[in-house]
Design a protein around this motif. Structure first.
Motif, PDB file in Angstrom:
ATOM      1  N   PHE A  32     -10.775  -3.321 -16.105  1.00 44.84           N
ATOM      2  CA  PHE A  32     -10.047  -3.029 -14.863  1.00 44.84           C
ATOM      3  C   PHE A  32      -8.973  -4.091 -14.598  1.00 44.84           C
ATOM      4  N   LYS A  33      -9.257  -5.330 -14.976  1.00 47.80           N
ATOM      5  CA  LYS A  33      -8.230  -6.362 -14.840  1.00 47.80           C
ATOM      6  C   LYS A  33      -7.004  -6.020 -15.691  1.00 47.80           C
ATOM      7  N   LYS A  34      -7.255  -5.626 -16.927  1.00 48.57           N
ATOM      8  CA  LYS A  34      -6.143  -5.250 -17.802  1.00 48.57           C
ATOM      9  C   LYS A  34      -5.400  -4.045 -17.248  1.00 48.57           C
ATOM     10  N   ALA A  35      -6.145  -3.081 -16.712  1.00 48.59           N
ATOM     11  CA  ALA A  35      -5.514  -1.887 -16.131  1.00 48.59           C
ATOM     12  C   ALA A  35      -4.590  -2.277 -14.980  1.00 48.59           C
ATOM     13  N   ALA A  43      -4.919   0.924  -6.278  1.00 47.24           N
ATOM     14  CA  ALA A  43      -5.976   0.332  -5.446  1.00 47.24           C
ATOM     15  C   ALA A  43      -7.343   0.380  -6.117  1.00 47.24           C
ATOM     16  N   GLU A  44      -7.649   1.501  -6.768  1.00 48.42           N
ATOM     17  CA  GLU A  44      -8.987   1.655  -7.355  1.00 48.42           C
ATOM     18  C   GLU A  44      -9.221   0.649  -8.481  1.00 48.42           C
ATOM     19  N   ALA A  45      -8.199   0.339  -9.266  1.00 54.29           N
ATOM     20  CA  ALA A  45      -8.362  -0.613 -10.358  1.00 54.29           C
ATOM     21  C   ALA A  45      -8.726  -1.990  -9.812  1.00 54.29           C
ATOM     22  N   TRP A  46      -8.003  -2.419  -8.767  1.00 51.92           N
ATOM     23  CA  TRP A  46      -8.325  -3.710  -8.145  1.00 51.92           C
ATOM     24  C   TRP A  46      -9.727  -3.679  -7.539  1.00 51.92           C
ATOM     25  N   HIS A  47     -10.055  -2.584  -6.874  1.00 56.40           N
ATOM     26  CA  HIS A  47     -11.354  -2.457  -6.211  1.00 56.40           C
ATOM     27  C   HIS A  47     -12.489  -2.500  -7.232  1.00 56.40           C
ATOM     28  N   GLN A  67      -9.214  -8.324  -1.986  1.00 51.33           N
ATOM     29  CA  GLN A  67      -8.130  -8.506  -1.019  1.00 51.33           C
ATOM     30  C   GLN A  67      -6.902  -7.720  -1.453  1.00 51.33           C
ATOM     31  N   ARG A  68      -6.609  -7.748  -2.755  1.00 53.40           N
ATOM     32  CA  ARG A  68      -5.464  -6.983  -3.253  1.00 53.40           C
ATOM     33  C   ARG A  68      -5.718  -5.485  -3.093  1.00 53.40           C
ATOM     34  N   ILE A  93     -15.016  -2.466   1.347  1.00 51.84           N
ATOM     35  CA  ILE A  93     -14.564  -3.821   1.007  1.00 51.84           C
ATOM     36  C   ILE A  93     -14.833  -4.779   2.165  1.00 51.84           C
ATOM     37  N   HIS A  94     -14.580  -4.333   3.393  1.00 53.30           N
ATOM     38  CA  HIS A  94     -14.852  -5.195   4.545  1.00 53.30           C
ATOM     39  C   HIS A  94     -16.341  -5.515   4.647  1.00 53.30           C
TER      40      HIS A  94
END
Length: 294
Positions: A32-35, A43-47, A67-68, A93-94
């Motif tokens: 997911f980091k690479k994505a 948003a979903e990749a960061w999440h 946060q991102r 996330i919150h």
């Protein structure tokens, strides 16, 4: 975004999802980091990168990714894109950041757009710390009640349990199908028992050789519940569940409009037309999960 970057993003994102399924959180996070490097506003990749890092107890690093994700979800909300989903994800996330006020605010916003998410929230891992919280329960309560009222409850009914106008709606629905060459069952006969029965009936349209197109309808005090199925063989069934309380004529019109032309290639057009006339439309996955369409 160039085609090459899109392709790389999709490759790593799909890899991440595959690793999540087998609970390989190290490789999932890496994927997911690479994505996210190839599509920085996804948003979903960061999440999901943050989620996989949480599973590794790498809380500080997870916080940066989440946060991102919050920022990207907010951009989508401002743009009017899948606001129910994005508010819900923000609430999750919150919850990680232990900000109860924002959890409740975002969750309330999500539920105001899609009450079905109340049931999802009851099983959401991120909300586990709030399951016994009274304010959290109150946020869910009204929406859960609305869902339970919408859905077929399996209550035994007699004719006298239904108002004349409700019976008339159902008569209209069935007679319209009959007049358009559907095979139907008479639900009123099912209501003649002294003890009452769960009034379930079935209708099928068999003139269309390309697709098995059936409707199961269930009557209770408030609605007609429809189950539309497209079947190419016994093992391949798509089911859409329609919760329709008011505009029966519009609903029948959509069904009749598609009955002779419906094929796998235009099934989506039928669903899009139903969106405009349904109180709620769910797609049932093969594993039983239900995804809200409208």
């Amino acid at each position: 975004m160039s085609e090459e970057m899109r392709s790389q993003f999709e490759k790593y994102y799909e890899q991440g999802l595959s690793y999540l399924k087998i609970e390989n959180y190290v490789e999932a996070a890496n994927s997911f980091k690479k994505a996210s490097n190839y599509q920085k506003n996804h948003a979903e990749a960061w999440h999901l990168a943050g989620f996989a890092l949480i599973k590794q107890q790498r809380q500080a690093e997870a916080g940066m990714y989440l946060q991102r994700a919050l920022l990207e979800y907010e951009h989508l909300i401002v743009q009017g894109v899948q606001r129910d989903h994005n508010f819900y994800q923000k609430a999750c996330i919150h919850a990680f950041f232990k900000d109860k006020a924002l959890v409740l605010q975002c969750l309330s916003n999500a539920l105001s757009l899609d009450s079905n998410l109340a049931e999802v929230a009851l099983k959401e891992e991120a909300f586990a710390p709030y399951y016994e919280d009274q304010e959290f329960k109150e946020v869910l309560h009204a929406h859960l009640n609305r869902l339970y009222k919408l859905r077929y409850k399996g209550k035994n009914l007699r004719k006298e349990d239904l108002k004349a106008e409700q019976l008339e709606k159902r008569r209209f629905f069935i007679e319209e199908l009959k007049s358009n060459q559907w095979q139907t069952e008479d639900f009123e006969q099912l209501l003649d028992s002294e003890t009452g029965v769960a009034p379930q009936a079935f209708a099928s349209y068999e003139k269309n050789p390309d697709l098995h197109f059936a409707v199961g309808y269930y009557m209770d005090e408030n609605l007609i519940y429809l189950e539309l199925k497209s079947r190419t063989d016994q093992e391949d069934v798509q089911a859409y569940r329609v919760y329709q309380a008011d505009d029966i004529k519009a609903l029948v019109h959509v069904i009749i409009q598609f009955q002779d032309s419906l094929k796998e290639s235009n099934w989506t057009e039928l669903i899009e037309s139903l969106v405009d006339v349904c109180d709620s439309l769910l797609f049932e996955m093969p594993d039983g999960r239900k995804v809200r369409v409208a």
